[in-house]
Design a protein around this motif. Structure first.
Motif, mmCIF file in Angstrom:
data_model
loop_
_atom_site.group_PDB
_atom_site.id
_atom_site.type_symbol
_atom_site.label_atom_id
_atom_site.label_comp_id
_atom_site.label_asym_id
_atom_site.label_seq_id
_atom_site.Cartn_x
_atom_site.Cartn_y
_atom_site.Cartn_z
ATOM 1 N N GLY A 163 53.004 38.375 39.060
ATOM 2 C CA GLY A 163 52.286 39.035 37.978
ATOM 3 C C GLY A 163 51.476 38.046 37.160
ATOM 4 N N LYS A 164 52.048 36.878 36.897
ATOM 5 C CA LYS A 164 51.329 35.855 36.144
ATOM 6 C C LYS A 164 50.168 35.290 36.964
ATOM 7 C CE LYS A 164 55.325 34.530 33.370
ATOM 8 N NZ LYS A 164 54.774 34.860 32.039
ATOM 9 N N PHE A 165 50.321 35.237 38.284
ATOM 10 C CA PHE A 165 49.241 34.738 39.123
ATOM 11 C C PHE A 165 47.997 35.610 38.958
ATOM 12 C CE2 PHE A 165 46.892 35.284 43.107
ATOM 13 C CZ PHE A 165 46.428 33.994 43.297
ATOM 14 N N GLY A 198 42.640 36.468 36.494
ATOM 15 C CA GLY A 198 41.741 37.148 35.568
ATOM 16 C C GLY A 198 41.126 36.183 34.575
ATOM 17 N N HIS A 199 41.923 35.207 34.111
ATOM 18 C CA HIS A 199 41.378 34.171 33.222
ATOM 19 C C HIS A 199 40.240 33.409 33.910
ATOM 20 C CE1 HIS A 199 43.934 34.688 29.873
ATOM 21 N NE2 HIS A 199 45.020 34.146 30.377
ATOM 22 N N LEU A 200 40.442 33.073 35.153
ATOM 23 C CA LEU A 200 39.447 32.269 35.866
ATOM 24 C C LEU A 200 38.153 33.041 36.089
ATOM 25 C CD1 LEU A 200 38.880 29.580 37.311
ATOM 26 C CD2 LEU A 200 39.776 30.614 39.408
ATOM 27 N N LEU A 201 38.286 34.316 36.429
ATOM 28 C CA LEU A 201 37.109 35.104 36.779
ATOM 29 C C LEU A 201 36.444 35.760 35.570
ATOM 30 C CD1 LEU A 201 38.510 36.850 39.990
ATOM 31 C CD2 LEU A 201 37.021 34.838 39.869
ATOM 32 N N CYS A 202 37.225 36.095 34.557
ATOM 33 C CA CYS A 202 36.700 36.868 33.419
ATOM 34 C C CYS A 202 37.022 36.199 32.087
ATOM 35 C CB CYS A 202 37.264 38.291 33.431
ATOM 36 S SG CYS A 202 37.053 39.176 34.983
ATOM 37 N N TRP A 203 36.967 34.885 32.039
ATOM 38 C CA TRP A 203 37.398 34.175 30.842
ATOM 39 C C TRP A 203 36.656 34.565 29.569
ATOM 40 C CZ3 TRP A 203 33.994 31.218 28.095
ATOM 41 C CH2 TRP A 203 32.827 30.807 28.730
ATOM 42 N N GLY A 244 36.816 28.651 32.899
ATOM 43 C CA GLY A 244 37.945 29.477 33.319
ATOM 44 C C GLY A 244 39.196 28.652 33.534
ATOM 45 N N GLY A 245 39.038 27.460 34.126
ATOM 46 C CA GLY A 245 40.186 26.579 34.317
ATOM 47 C C GLY A 245 40.784 26.126 33.001
ATOM 48 N N VAL A 246 39.932 25.813 32.028
ATOM 49 C CA VAL A 246 40.442 25.417 30.709
ATOM 50 C C VAL A 246 41.170 26.582 30.046
ATOM 51 C CG1 VAL A 246 39.770 24.657 28.397
ATOM 52 C CG2 VAL A 246 38.674 23.643 30.399
ATOM 53 N N THR A 247 40.652 27.793 30.226
ATOM 54 C CA THR A 247 41.316 28.976 29.680
ATOM 55 C C THR A 247 42.724 29.117 30.240
ATOM 56 O OG1 THR A 247 39.182 30.094 29.471
ATOM 57 C CG2 THR A 247 41.133 31.470 29.372
ATOM 58 N N ILE A 248 42.878 28.824 31.542
ATOM 59 C CA ILE A 248 44.214 28.856 32.157
ATOM 60 C C ILE A 248 45.102 27.770 31.561
ATOM 61 C CG2 ILE A 248 45.457 28.455 34.319
ATOM 62 C CD1 ILE A 248 43.165 29.800 35.789
#
Length: 246
Positions: free
Chosen positions: A175-177, A182-187, A102-106
């Motif tokens: 909004g971006k936060f 969502g990226h972190l939790l649902c990557w 998830g962190g990499v997705t961010i």
């Protein structure tokens, strides 16, 4: 003494492989309009009467030109990154691996934007529009800038030089936060989703150059007019399609 390999969970591994295959096939799927035009021998006179039959998407010269470029420059790199993340989690499924992926997705977020702007920059250099060249919010012609300058200017307008009357910066950041959360939790869901969106969005200059607060893309690019891609005929009898058809 032989080193023992960690035990692999077959269900998670299968899901990881499925996600990797999905990520790598999405770029091909997003060249549908180009492949349809190729089947028509790139005859623009037949584009209007034979739309893309999947979602009845009109075939336009700009989409035919931009789709393969976006698939190679945006879809494929993001697809490879997504495939790696899916396989890593499939081999080592755990909460730690989930959080790392998830962190990499961010962290891929600015890369997605930069790759998308690279395609838009190429469109600005190679495609002529009836109502003038592509410009950024400052009014500077994109073709006269480097790719790095286009990226820096976009981020400057997104976070610093916001025109009066637009949403406050704190609203945009908030909004971006939530989007990044969502990226972190649902990557596994947002990863291919953003790959598809960024690959498609960079082909439409009005959307690619727009900012938070622009309801329908960049308003200063709302009327680009017809697009003349490399190799197109400028003769009056040639079929012409609106450039803003994304």
């Amino acid at each position: 003494m032989a080193m023992e390999l960690p035990e692999v969970s077959l269900p998670w591994f299968v899901l990881g492989v499925a996600g990797a295959v999905l990520s790598l096939t999405l770029p091909w799927c997003q060249t549908r309009t180009y492949r349809r035009a190729r089947a028509l021998d790139f005859d623009e006179a037949r584009y209007a009467s034979t739309p893309d039959t999947v979602f009845r998407v009109p075939i336009t010269p700009l989409k035919v030109y931009a789709e393969p470029i976006a698939a190679r420059a945006v879809g494929l790199p993001l697809g490879v990154a997504g495939a790696v993340l899916y396989l890593v989690f499939g081999l080592w499924p755990s909460m730690l691996t989930w959080s790392v992926c998830g962190g990499v997705t961010i962290l891929l977020t600015p890369l997605r934007r930069a790759l998308g702007l690279r395609v838009t920059h190429r469109i600005a250099r190679d495609v002529r529009f009836r109502n003038g060249p592509l410009r950024d919010r400052d009014g500077t012609v994109l073709a006269e800038q480097t790719w790095a300058q286009v990226v820096r200017t976009w981020y400057r307008h997104e976070y610093r030089d916001r025109p009066p009357g637009e949403d406050d910066l704190s609203v945009a950041v908030l909004g971006k936060f939530w989007w990044l959360a969502g990226h972190l939790l649902c990557w596994p869901v947002t990863l291919p989703g953003t790959q598809v969106v960024q690959t498609a969005m960079c082909q439409n200059p009005a959307w690619a150059l727009g900012h938070v607060g622009d309801d329908a893309g960049a308003p200063w690019l709302a009327d680009l007019g017809d697009a003349y891609t490399p190799g197109r005929s400028d003769s009056p009898g040639s079929a012409r399609q609106a450039a803003t058809d994304g």
